[in-house]
Design a protein around this motif. Sequence first.
Motif, PDB file in Angstrom:
ATOM      1  N   GLU A  75       0.838  -1.210   0.000  1.00 47.06           N
ATOM      2  CA  GLU A  75       0.000   0.000   0.000  1.00 47.06           C
ATOM      3  C   GLU A  75       0.873   1.260   0.000  1.00 47.06           C
ATOM      4  O   GLU A  75       0.540   2.254  -0.642  1.00 47.06           O
TER       5      GLU A  75
ATOM      6  N   ARG B  71       2.241   3.682  -3.948  1.00 47.47           N
ATOM      7  CA  ARG B  71       2.044   5.144  -4.053  1.00 47.47           C
ATOM      8  C   ARG B  71       3.348   5.912  -3.834  1.00 47.47           C
ATOM      9  O   ARG B  71       3.326   7.130  -3.644  1.00 47.47           O
TER      10      ARG B  71
ATOM     11  N   VAL C  22      -0.096  13.785   5.640  1.00 44.98           N
ATOM     12  CA  VAL C  22      -1.377  13.158   5.273  1.00 44.98           C
ATOM     13  C   VAL C  22      -2.145  14.012   4.260  1.00 44.98           C
ATOM     14  O   VAL C  22      -3.010  13.513   3.535  1.00 44.98           O
TER      15      VAL C  22
ATOM     16  N   ASP D  56      -0.779  15.134   1.640  1.00 49.24           N
ATOM     17  CA  ASP D  56      -0.252  14.725   0.326  1.00 49.24           C
ATOM     18  C   ASP D  56      -1.159  13.647  -0.265  1.00 49.24           C
ATOM     19  O   ASP D  56      -1.570  12.721   0.444  1.00 49.24           O
ATOM     20  N   ALA D  57      -1.398  13.755  -1.572  1.00 47.75           N
ATOM     21  CA  ALA D  57      -2.291  12.781  -2.226  1.00 47.75           C
ATOM     22  C   ALA D  57      -1.770  11.358  -2.063  1.00 47.75           C
ATOM     23  O   ALA D  57      -2.529  10.437  -1.753  1.00 47.75           O
TER      24      ALA D  57
ATOM     25  N   GLY E 151      -2.320  10.134   1.498  1.00 48.70           N
ATOM     26  CA  GLY E 151      -3.745   9.928   1.763  1.00 48.70           C
ATOM     27  C   GLY E 151      -4.247   8.634   1.146  1.00 48.70           C
ATOM     28  O   GLY E 151      -4.913   7.828   1.804  1.00 48.70           O
ATOM     29  N   GLU E 152      -3.879   8.409  -0.127  1.00 41.12           N
ATOM     30  CA  GLU E 152      -4.366   7.196  -0.800  1.00 41.12           C
ATOM     31  C   GLU E 152      -3.781   5.946  -0.137  1.00 41.12           C
ATOM     32  O   GLU E 152      -4.462   4.933   0.006  1.00 41.12           O
TER      33      GLU E 152
ATOM     34  N   ILE F 140      -2.789   5.502   3.047  1.00 42.83           N
ATOM     35  CA  ILE F 140      -3.345   5.151   4.363  1.00 42.83           C
ATOM     36  C   ILE F 140      -4.835   4.824   4.262  1.00 42.83           C
ATOM     37  O   ILE F 140      -5.346   4.027   5.042  1.00 42.83           O
ATOM     38  N   ALA F 141      -5.524   5.405   3.266  1.00 39.33           N
ATOM     39  CA  ALA F 141      -6.915   4.981   3.030  1.00 39.33           C
ATOM     40  C   ALA F 141      -6.918   3.513   2.589  1.00 39.33           C
ATOM     41  O   ALA F 141      -7.797   2.738   2.968  1.00 39.33           O
TER      42      ALA F 141
END
Lengths: 306, 306
Positions: free
Chosen positions: A214, A218, A247, A249-250, A253-254, A256-257
Amino acid sequence: MPRLAYLGPEGTFTEEALRLLDPTAERLPCATVSAALNAARAGDADGAVVPLENSIEGAITTTLDEFAWGEPLLITAELLLPVQFSLLAPPGTEIPHIKRVYTHPAAITQTRAFLARELPDAVVVAAPSTAAAAQEVSLPGSPYDAAIAARIAGEHYGLVQLATEIGDRSDTVTRFVRVARPGALPEPTGSDRTSLVVFLADDHPGALLEMLTEFSVRGVNLTRIESRPTGGGIGRYFFHFDFEGHVADARVGEAIAGLHRICGEVRFLGSYPRADGLAPQIKPGTSDSEFTEAGDWLARVRAGKV
Amino acid sequence: MPRLAYLGPEGTFTEEALRLLDPTAERLPCATVSAALNAARAGDADGAVVPLENSIEGAITTTLDEFAWGEPLLITAELLLPVQFSLLAPPGTEIPHIKRVYTHPAAITQTRAFLARELPDAVVVAAPSTAAAAQEVSLPGSPYDAAIAARIAGEHYGLVQLATEIGDRSDTVTRFVRVARPGALPEPTGSDRTSLVVFLADDHPGALLEMLTEFSVRGVNLTRIESRPTGGGIGRYFFHFDFEGHVADARVGEAIAGLHRICGEVRFLGSYPRADGLAPQIKPGTSDSEFTEAGDWLARVRAGKV
């Protein structure tokens, strides 16, 4: 003027870190890491400063466990403090007369060469903290002749430095963090770090690799990973991750989502400026503008505009 | 009543596929796959039906290359057609009298056992298509005694079936697709497939693994992968991917946006109902509702509500 709780007593390395993080803060020494964090949680302080990891001994497990299991707090700043040990004693003491040395076990580990060379016959006794050791040595009638602690502890307790920089390694660093009750995050600076705790929903072969993927897919670079037992049985772990970026940062964010989707629970511990000021290496295709452009492209594709 | 171009002449397997995909369509036979696609591009037809892959021979490279390099078209439907070969000849022909057989090379490959057993002494000659072979055999004065083609070709050209289902394997299937000029995509049905072409920006070790990881990390299951040379030199490839799901699905959208970020060019070829009607296995954490929930969680984290 904020009031900051910290791991005391006065004269700890943590106090030194706190003074560097906020010279103007009012200081509230606490007996343990947990007590300092609870002072922040309860509102007795505006925040707290605690050690998180040491470059020789690794993670401070009390702090990690508090962040994982305790009432949530957010890390808002970090500091890397070179750990310089001094041999401290009441004025008039001379090294050949020292029979009993008092200090924290971590300091014993990190000053072995000095102790073997300069104090081969002294008994070394474990103290609750280096500052507590200095305090004890300063008391009249103390059974200890000297303490190993931070220079600052000597100043606090009226001890003199018989030797300085006595650590085996000159590059020992402790990482401290400042925490606050949940609220607005520090703004991104371009040189930020984010910390997380992840609990697995079901442990299975490949689970860690799935988590790491994950991040890597990214382009998010990990700076620390630590596994800790959950207490739910041998082989049941939770994970602490530190990684580059904020967090906001795109790519962060992606990532950790994604972790949130596949793991039992993700606890966000904060995004904050990096103490070393290093900017992350942004892997091609993972900058914010590239995420925005890809989102626009996807919207066009979904509308059949190819 | 839509007008659909297809790989002709009349009597091809493609015509059979077209009739099954849209029994009411007006049919426009074209000499080649490229001609059929160009008719759709130019507006001479509303769409086209072409073969995409064969379960024995694999990809139809002309079609793949057209999709990759030609003016964009969108796949809107697919059909899996069992390929049943028949031995066709003018009325009155008997098998022992057949000296010369005419058919497409793919049909030669797929009817070897029948030819060896029933026509061991016949010469077999390669034709441009099975339907063209049937057409030729139907002409007065043809040098060929029989054709191997689809049953439908016999009906078209007045030939009779001397033998049916003569393929070596009974499970040979050709996959056909219907394409249209870019426009609104077919709605998601819960059993969809999406097709893409990916061009690498810079080839490097691990590039394919990076692409596959974009899919796997979002739980998107590939159903086909094909590499094709770009023509830009040995070892330079582009890739065709088919995978489960619709571009409207969150997991598919994030995966292909990721590919778009890291690859030189991603060409979307369409999202359309699967011919086999199978629903994808949704990996835990990758359903649309889990993506939505993770997005909401991320928004709370970014606001410091932990």
